[in-house]
Design a protein around this motif. Sequence first.
Motif, PDB file in Angstrom:
ATOM      1  N   HIS A   1       0.857  -1.179   0.000  1.00 39.99           N
ATOM      2  CA  HIS A   1       0.000   0.000   0.000  1.00 39.99           C
ATOM      3  C   HIS A   1       0.901   1.240   0.000  1.00 39.99           C
ATOM      4  CE1 HIS A   1      -2.808   3.032   1.492  1.00 39.99           C
ATOM      5  NE2 HIS A   1      -3.780   2.224   1.143  1.00 39.99           N
TER       6      HIS A   1
ATOM      7  N   HIS B   1      -6.714   4.742   4.903  1.00 35.14           N
ATOM      8  CA  HIS B   1      -7.880   5.544   4.523  1.00 35.14           C
ATOM      9  C   HIS B   1      -9.100   4.690   4.237  1.00 35.14           C
ATOM     10  CE1 HIS B   1      -5.151   8.903   4.328  1.00 35.14           C
ATOM     11  NE2 HIS B   1      -4.370   8.207   3.542  1.00 35.14           N
TER      12      HIS B   1
ATOM     13  N   LEU C   1      -7.312  15.381  12.870  1.00 33.07           N
ATOM     14  CA  LEU C   1      -7.470  15.045  14.287  1.00 33.07           C
ATOM     15  C   LEU C   1      -6.188  14.418  14.819  1.00 33.07           C
ATOM     16  CD1 LEU C   1     -10.056  15.205  16.139  1.00 33.07           C
ATOM     17  CD2 LEU C   1     -10.153  12.736  15.899  1.00 33.07           C
TER      18      LEU C   1
ATOM     19  N   ILE D   1     -12.948   3.316   4.806  1.00 34.45           N
ATOM     20  CA  ILE D   1     -14.228   3.909   5.169  1.00 34.45           C
ATOM     21  C   ILE D   1     -15.066   2.887   5.928  1.00 34.45           C
ATOM     22  CG2 ILE D   1     -16.392   4.853   4.277  1.00 34.45           C
ATOM     23  CD1 ILE D   1     -14.035   6.751   4.046  1.00 34.45           C
TER      24      ILE D   1
ATOM     25  N   ILE E   1     -14.367  12.446   5.592  1.00 36.88           N
ATOM     26  CA  ILE E   1     -13.958  12.073   6.949  1.00 36.88           C
ATOM     27  C   ILE E   1     -12.510  11.635   7.045  1.00 36.88           C
ATOM     28  CG2 ILE E   1     -14.814   9.713   6.720  1.00 36.88           C
ATOM     29  CD1 ILE E   1     -15.563   9.801   9.691  1.00 36.88           C
ATOM     30  N   ASP E   2     -11.938  11.050   5.951  1.00 37.02           N
ATOM     31  CA  ASP E   2     -10.546  10.607   6.083  1.00 37.02           C
ATOM     32  C   ASP E   2      -9.604  11.800   6.251  1.00 37.02           C
ATOM     33  OD1 ASP E   2     -11.393  10.989   3.418  1.00 37.02           O
ATOM     34  OD2 ASP E   2      -9.549  10.089   2.672  1.00 37.02           O
TER      35      ASP E   2
ATOM     36  N   ALA F   1      -8.182   0.613  14.297  1.00 37.05           N
ATOM     37  CA  ALA F   1      -8.203   2.066  14.097  1.00 37.05           C
ATOM     38  C   ALA F   1      -6.951   2.516  13.355  1.00 37.05           C
ATOM     39  CB  ALA F   1      -8.307   2.788  15.443  1.00 37.05           C
TER      40      ALA F   1
ATOM     41  N   ILE G   1     -15.886   3.893   9.648  1.00 36.59           N
ATOM     42  CA  ILE G   1     -14.803   4.817   9.996  1.00 36.59           C
ATOM     43  C   ILE G   1     -15.132   5.673  11.217  1.00 36.59           C
ATOM     44  CG2 ILE G   1     -15.592   6.560   8.350  1.00 36.59           C
ATOM     45  CD1 ILE G   1     -12.638   7.307   7.930  1.00 36.59           C
ATOM     46  N   ASP G   2     -16.423   5.977  11.445  1.00 36.10           N
ATOM     47  CA  ASP G   2     -16.701   6.830  12.602  1.00 36.10           C
ATOM     48  C   ASP G   2     -16.387   6.111  13.903  1.00 36.10           C
ATOM     49  OD1 ASP G   2     -18.923   5.340  11.700  1.00 36.10           O
ATOM     50  OD2 ASP G   2     -20.230   6.403  13.081  1.00 36.10           O
TER      51      ASP G   2
ATOM     52  N   PHE H   1      -7.408   1.761   9.697  1.00 37.33           N
ATOM     53  CA  PHE H   1      -8.345   2.713   9.065  1.00 37.33           C
ATOM     54  C   PHE H   1      -7.619   4.013   8.732  1.00 37.33           C
ATOM     55  CE2 PHE H   1     -12.909   1.778   8.717  1.00 37.33           C
ATOM     56  CZ  PHE H   1     -12.934   0.495   9.216  1.00 37.33           C
ATOM     57  N   ASN H   2      -6.820   4.497   9.677  1.00 38.01           N
ATOM     58  CA  ASN H   2      -6.128   5.764   9.469  1.00 38.01           C
ATOM     59  C   ASN H   2      -5.008   5.619   8.438  1.00 38.01           C
ATOM     60  OD1 ASN H   2      -5.653   8.469   9.986  1.00 38.01           O
ATOM     61  ND2 ASN H   2      -4.296   8.084  11.707  1.00 38.01           N
TER      62      ASN H   2
ATOM     63  N   ASN I   1     -15.897  14.612  14.305  1.00 39.22           N
ATOM     64  CA  ASN I   1     -15.841  13.626  15.372  1.00 39.22           C
ATOM     65  C   ASN I   1     -17.060  13.736  16.282  1.00 39.22           C
ATOM     66  OD1 ASN I   1     -14.653  11.530  16.785  1.00 39.22           O
ATOM     67  ND2 ASN I   1     -13.411  12.859  18.062  1.00 39.22           N
TER      68      ASN I   1
ATOM     69  N   HIS J   1     -20.309  12.786  14.080  1.00 45.26           N
ATOM     70  CA  HIS J   1     -20.211  11.590  13.232  1.00 45.26           C
ATOM     71  C   HIS J   1     -20.495  11.899  11.771  1.00 45.26           C
ATOM     72  CE1 HIS J   1     -19.922   9.365  16.935  1.00 45.26           C
ATOM     73  NE2 HIS J   1     -21.033   9.933  17.347  1.00 45.26           N
ATOM     74  N   LEU J   2     -19.881  12.944  11.259  1.00 50.52           N
ATOM     75  CA  LEU J   2     -20.072  13.278   9.849  1.00 50.52           C
ATOM     76  C   LEU J   2     -19.194  12.373   8.980  1.00 50.52           C
ATOM     77  CD1 LEU J   2     -19.874  17.179  10.098  1.00 50.52           C
ATOM     78  CD2 LEU J   2     -21.881  15.707  10.281  1.00 50.52           C
ATOM     79  N   ILE J   3     -19.609  12.175   7.755  1.00 50.64           N
ATOM     80  CA  ILE J   3     -18.829  11.391   6.794  1.00 50.64           C
ATOM     81  C   ILE J   3     -18.268  12.321   5.719  1.00 50.64           C
ATOM     82  CG2 ILE J   3     -18.983   9.604   5.011  1.00 50.64           C
ATOM     83  CD1 ILE J   3     -19.100   8.535   7.843  1.00 50.64           C
TER      84      ILE J   3
ATOM     85  N   MET K   1     -10.001  12.901   9.835  1.00 50.89           N
ATOM     86  CA  MET K   1      -9.324  11.963  10.734  1.00 50.89           C
ATOM     87  C   MET K   1      -7.831  12.276  10.769  1.00 50.89           C
ATOM     88  SD  MET K   1     -10.043   7.883  10.646  1.00 50.89           S
ATOM     89  CE  MET K   1      -9.414   6.728  11.875  1.00 50.89           C
TER      90      MET K   1
ATOM     91  N   TYR L   1     -19.798  10.025  -0.856  1.00 50.98           N
ATOM     92  CA  TYR L   1     -20.734   9.345   0.029  1.00 50.98           C
ATOM     93  C   TYR L   1     -22.104   9.974   0.020  1.00 50.98           C
ATOM     94  CZ  TYR L   1     -16.064   8.225   1.309  1.00 50.98           C
ATOM     95  OH  TYR L   1     -14.750   7.860   1.227  1.00 50.98           O
TER      96      TYR L   1
ATOM     97  N   ALA M   1     -14.003   3.841  14.138  1.00 44.85           N
ATOM     98  CA  ALA M   1     -12.536   3.814  14.168  1.00 44.85           C
ATOM     99  C   ALA M   1     -11.991   5.153  14.654  1.00 44.85           C
ATOM    100  CB  ALA M   1     -11.981   3.491  12.794  1.00 44.85           C
ATOM    101  N   MET M   2     -12.639   6.244  14.213  1.00 41.12           N
ATOM    102  CA  MET M   2     -12.207   7.581  14.604  1.00 41.12           C
ATOM    103  C   MET M   2     -12.380   7.759  16.117  1.00 41.12           C
ATOM    104  SD  MET M   2     -13.338  10.976  12.507  1.00 41.12           S
ATOM    105  CE  MET M   2     -12.628  12.601  12.804  1.00 41.12           C
TER     106      MET M   2
END
Lengths: 431, 431
Positions: free
Chosen positions: A17, B211, A237, B213, A230-231, B204, B230-231, B207-208, A208, A211-213, A234, A154, B233-234
């Motif tokens: 990756h 990336h 954050l 979802i 959201i990525d 988590a 993801i929420d 996910f980070n 956060n 919980h928005l996407i 994240m 999304y 995981a966040m």
Amino acid sequence: VAEGDKARLTALFEPMHAADIADLLEQVEPDERRQLVLLAGSLIDGEVLSEINEDIREEVIETLTSEQLADAMRELESDDVVDIIEDLDEDRQEAVLDALDMVDRIAVEQALSYPEYSAGRLMQREVVIAPEHWTVGDTIDHLRGQDDLPEQFYHVILVDPRHRPVSYVTLGRIMSSPRTTPLASITEESFRKFEVDEYEGDVAYAFNQYHLISAPVTDADGRLVGVITIDDAMAVLDEEHEEDVFRLAGVGDESLSNSTFEIVRRRFPWLGVNLLTAILASVVISLFEDVLSAVVALAVLMPIVASMGGNAGTQSMTVAVRALATRDLTGSNAWRVVRREAMAGLLNGCLFAVVMAFVGSIWFGEPLIGVVIAVAMVVNLLVAGLSGVLVPLTLERFGIDPALASGTFVTTVTDVVGFFAFLGLASLVLL
Amino acid sequence: VAEGDKARLTALFEPMHAADIADLLEQVEPDERRQLVLLAGSLIDGEVLSEINEDIREEVIETLTSEQLADAMRELESDDVVDIIEDLDEDRQEAVLDALDMVDRIAVEQALSYPEYSAGRLMQREVVIAPEHWTVGDTIDHLRGQDDLPEQFYHVILVDPRHRPVSYVTLGRIMSSPRTTPLASITEESFRKFEVDEYEGDVAYAFNQYHLISAPVTDADGRLVGVITIDDAMAVLDEEHEEDVFRLAGVGDESLSNSTFEIVRRRFPWLGVNLLTAILASVVISLFEDVLSAVVALAVLMPIVASMGGNAGTQSMTVAVRALATRDLTGSNAWRVVRREAMAGLLNGCLFAVVMAFVGSIWFGEPLIGVVIAVAMVVNLLVAGLSGVLVPLTLERFGIDPALASGTFVTTVTDVVGFFAFLGLASLVLL
């Protein structure tokens, strides 16, 4: 591994990756990194560049040919190009911009015109929109006709005739509804939008908290200009957390790939400030040279009082700084938290006072020394609890980041109060 | 506000997001909270309960009637019910489970059978799947026929005939492809799955890093049992950060809503450990009582050496602990980082040695004191840099959380080395 064997390197990188290739490049020695990049060439694609730490990104970009760089840039969404380009020198920025298509170039230049760390820098320009009056069927037909949809999306954002976002519909809802359903009847309650110049930390907090996407971004006139996913939130954050942890410890903005000189340069100022506060504490001690030369036991015991105060202060300060960052500590509960910290400091102070009264009396065979250290302990832990929460609250009120400066202030207070209480009381009682 | 006026409270809560209502409940005094909850009743819905801090959630749940609780639970996805239920006492768990429908109850009980902090606890059971051979058209028709789709979903997971997830397709791709397109031809490369007993922190991190979802979760036989979004995981990432910051500062798992006694109970052990290490440092000092009573200036200056060492050690330690948490510090670059920290410590040590040589000489009019503190400064900052990175690396190797114990070890080392170097050298030179 990196001794000239291009085929083996390709075989190695192919299944990895982009984020892992970036980590690998970050972890090797600078010389090795240069060789790896030269050898890997076009294997270092846009994804890898956008994952790589900004400190070494510049170095990697310099090693790439301009064609390789252009290829890498062309495959990225506008927000990733902006993220890469914003940390480069002027002339290198120019080189990257030249490599882009006209449309992308305009988008990137526009994004760079927004302030650093703003929603405008974070958003991608690629959005999927629909007029308010469309039905599910209209939307699906429209999407089928598009060939440049964003890689990830999304929501379909509903806009009014003046291109202002009014709501959004999740793709899941669209797919599970009959074709005749009006989009306006299946919108989401969670809808929130951001302005282009909002601070990215506030955006990440809202993602956060609610919980928005994804969320649309608007310009000053309320018109849709992009979307934040959201990525990205994240990642912000995560960076904010790192910044807080580092600032609490008096470390600037540094990473493992910085050189020795860079970290010396970044840590020196913090240590310099600490030296000044340590000298201040020494000045307090020097006021009591008489009692110190009379009773040498005091010199042995005094670091204990300061150390316990420093630790207790750091405990309350960390809780307060974190609570300020997560917005759990506000004007409405500040007073209750201050009272609680004061009580806790007093209580812990009394408990450790009893312990130290025994230790001090027995160690030096002088009960009065035990009494002095016990009283100093209570005073210093009470002050530690209070300053641990009052210092961050005060800094926040004056618009200074509490994570940045609280530590120094709190330990200065506990050192000064600790030495003063202990040695001052000793002068009164033992001289 | 909360003096019996139900209508006004409803008007106040109605437009608020559940997360904000939860924050409000967290910030008021315990008595007020009880009154608010009694008054609000059914306004405290499932969303609010799942947003609220676990420390006061129990208290709020006790205040609700069992019908209100049941209503609240029924509207939640299985992962949120699990999240709420796992922190309750046995008999209260029973009460909540009784309130659920049979199907949900089985789902929740199943989830509770997975270890705490595992992917199994984090996932929701509601998944959207399709057989590998379906086309886009089949999928859309199928989704239109469903009436219990999850509230939020981003992918359709492709499963083989044995119900094992093999890939996924984003909803965006499905919507923008012609009806005849086979799902298998538009799957995402980013596909990753987790096992049900994987640690939530690792989930988590992935996910980070990648990336993601959403990602499917499988049981030991590789069969699909749920999906993590993801929420969630966040939220885990956020908790892990808080834990790291708190542990670095010697604060247990506490929150602003804890009472004074609870925080005293949680902080006392850390302060106790600190007391032991402070006493150890005092024992070192007591070895040099002769020189201290001869030259009282040493007692004045010695905290400076210890304080600078402690600060420099905390700097390197924080960088190392953070890099271990983000997996940027690994076996492959550990040696380089250790060397870098040693060099940086030495360099900063030399710089501050020069400063302190002047300060010490001038303050006490005795050049030898300046020499002693300068040498001790170099030694202690070198040791600080080294121990700052070696202590966390060693703890990590032995499977101990470096955030938990590094601070104590590092400051013990810098205190002991600082006092020993300074006073030991002074005994040799000045006596």
